[in-house]
Write an enzyme that holds these catalytic residues in place. Structure first.
Site, mmCIF file in Angstrom:
data_model
loop_
_atom_site.group_PDB
_atom_site.id
_atom_site.type_symbol
_atom_site.label_atom_id
_atom_site.label_comp_id
_atom_site.label_asym_id
_atom_site.label_seq_id
_atom_site.Cartn_x
_atom_site.Cartn_y
_atom_site.Cartn_z
ATOM 1 N N ASP A 136 15.356 78.351 24.820
ATOM 2 C CA ASP A 136 15.456 77.033 25.467
ATOM 3 C C ASP A 136 16.887 76.862 25.955
ATOM 4 O OD1 ASP A 136 14.711 74.424 26.302
ATOM 5 O OD2 ASP A 136 15.473 73.554 24.445
ATOM 6 N N SER A 137 17.102 75.772 26.691
ATOM 7 C CA SER A 137 18.457 75.450 27.126
ATOM 8 C C SER A 137 19.310 74.984 25.955
ATOM 9 C CB SER A 137 18.408 74.350 28.181
ATOM 10 O OG SER A 137 17.728 73.226 27.645
ATOM 11 N N CYS A 192 10.686 75.913 27.029
ATOM 12 C CA CYS A 192 11.372 74.963 27.897
ATOM 13 C C CYS A 192 10.473 74.717 29.105
ATOM 14 C CB CYS A 192 12.709 75.561 28.333
ATOM 15 S SG CYS A 192 13.585 74.565 29.544
ATOM 16 N N GLU A 244 19.898 66.408 21.437
ATOM 17 C CA GLU A 244 20.990 67.315 21.058
ATOM 18 C C GLU A 244 21.887 66.636 20.024
ATOM 19 O OE1 GLU A 244 21.891 70.514 22.020
ATOM 20 O OE2 GLU A 244 20.020 70.727 23.134
ATOM 21 N N CYS A 275 8.862 67.921 27.695
ATOM 22 C CA CYS A 275 10.168 68.559 27.488
ATOM 23 C C CYS A 275 10.230 68.841 26.001
ATOM 24 C CB CYS A 275 11.307 67.626 27.903
ATOM 25 S SG CYS A 275 12.928 68.208 27.354
ATOM 26 N N HIS A 308 12.572 69.093 24.003
ATOM 27 C CA HIS A 308 13.511 68.274 23.230
ATOM 28 C C HIS A 308 12.847 67.001 22.688
ATOM 29 C CE1 HIS A 308 16.753 70.726 24.979
ATOM 30 N NE2 HIS A 308 17.610 70.118 24.172
HETATM 31 N N1 DGL Z 1 13.969 71.518 26.632
HETATM 32 C C1 DGL Z 1 13.844 71.663 28.029
HETATM 33 C C2 DGL Z 1 12.445 71.376 28.526
HETATM 34 O O1 DGL Z 1 11.489 71.586 27.819
HETATM 35 C C3 DGL Z 1 14.853 71.098 28.968
HETATM 36 C C4 DGL Z 1 16.052 70.379 28.526
HETATM 37 C C5 DGL Z 1 17.152 70.433 29.580
HETATM 38 O O2 DGL Z 1 17.131 69.645 30.534
HETATM 39 O O3 DGL Z 1 17.994 71.312 29.424
HETATM 40 O O4 DGL Z 1 12.243 70.996 29.641
#
Ligand code: DGL
Length: 280
Positions: A12-13, A76, A154, A190, A192
């Protein structure tokens, strides 16, 4: 003969992929779990499609060479909805992506109103439009894109407080939008955002089902690898900006990660172990 544990690389990012890793770990398969966060480039949701399509496959191809996983999970939505084919072309092992859970949301809604919470990039992707056309043509899909919520997750995983304003803004962006008062299912698109499920539910004006893709990904990984029942084990976590990730190291250690690595810059993306990982 005892087979070696199959190894999965979760990507992931940032820390968002931990929501997927948690689901994989909870699914009861004997898997070794590695993790890579491209946090030097966080947030992906504000990056251009072209930049992501160039970087993500290159990074994963190098990591797959260095860490030799049996499968890669692009945990992600923002990367999967733009670069999954390119990652599959660049990596020799099976690649599992995560896409917005529109289909299960459409199957669950009773009011016909679905909330779609994702990054600013994912909400406007053609991939997302296609999913809605294909699976939710009869539903009203209210979309809201938030980068602030990524930042809030985060911060929470680094031991801080998830910004209540970001949570409020996202909830209002769905439920106070035209048609939003009817929403009974929210698709968290997402990775996150499941990390903020409690905060989001508490801020919502009405009860809703909050759906994410974690369990579906876990099932897919087990199928693809023909995994044996057993206990998953976290192994190694790498970060493209280890300094910025330090606050989250305890969250990784709590999940069993014992080795931490810094991933050097493109194009080599050289992984080197971090001796002092700054957490007991
Ligand atoms: N966790 C990521 C997702 O599922 C993206 C978060 C980011 O914008 O870096 O889209």
């Amino acid at each position: 003969m005892v087979n070696a544990m199959k190894r999965v690389l979760v990507f992931d990012s940032g820390v968002g992929g931990l929501s997927v890793l948690d689901a994989v770990a909870a699914a009861g398969y004997a898997l070794e779990l590695d993790y890579v966060a491209d946090n030097a480039w966080l947030p992906y949701g504000l990056k251009s499609d072209a930049d992501l399509r160039a970087r993500v496959p290159a990074l994963l191809a190098r990591l797959a060479q260095q860490w030799a996983p049996d499968a890669v999970v692009v945990a992600c939505n923002t990367a999967s909805t733009i670069a999954l084919d390119a990652v599959r072309a660049a990596v020799a092992v099976p690649v599992v992506g995560v896409v917005p859970p529109i289909k299960p949301a459409a199957a669950l809604t009773r009011t016909g109103a679905i909330g779609l919470l994702a990054t600013p990039a994912t909400v406007r992707r053609a991939y997302t439009d296609d999913l809605i056309r294909q699976f939710a043509a009869d539903a009203r899909v209210v979309r809201f894109g938030s980068a602030a919520l990524v930042e809030a997750a985060e911060r929470k995983l680094a031991g801080g407080e998830a910004d209540p304003a970001a949570v409020r803004e996202a909830v209002e962006g769905l439920f106070a939008a035209p048609g939003g008062a009817e929403i009974d299912v929210v698709a968290l698109a997402c990775t996150h955002f499941p990390l903020l499920a409690e905060e989001l539910k508490a801020a919502a004006p009405r009860a809703a089902v909050w759906l994410d893709s974690g369990e579906a990904i876990a099932r897919r990984v087990a199928n693809v690898l023909i995994a044996e029942p057993g206990q998953a084990r976290a192994r190694r976590a790498g970060f493209t900006d280890a300094g910025a990730a330090r606050g989250a190291f305890p969250a990784f250690a709590a999940r069993g990660f014992a080795t931490f690595a810094e991933i050097g810059p493109a194009p080599a993306f050289e992984a080197s172990p971090i001796a002092d990982r700054g957490c007991a």
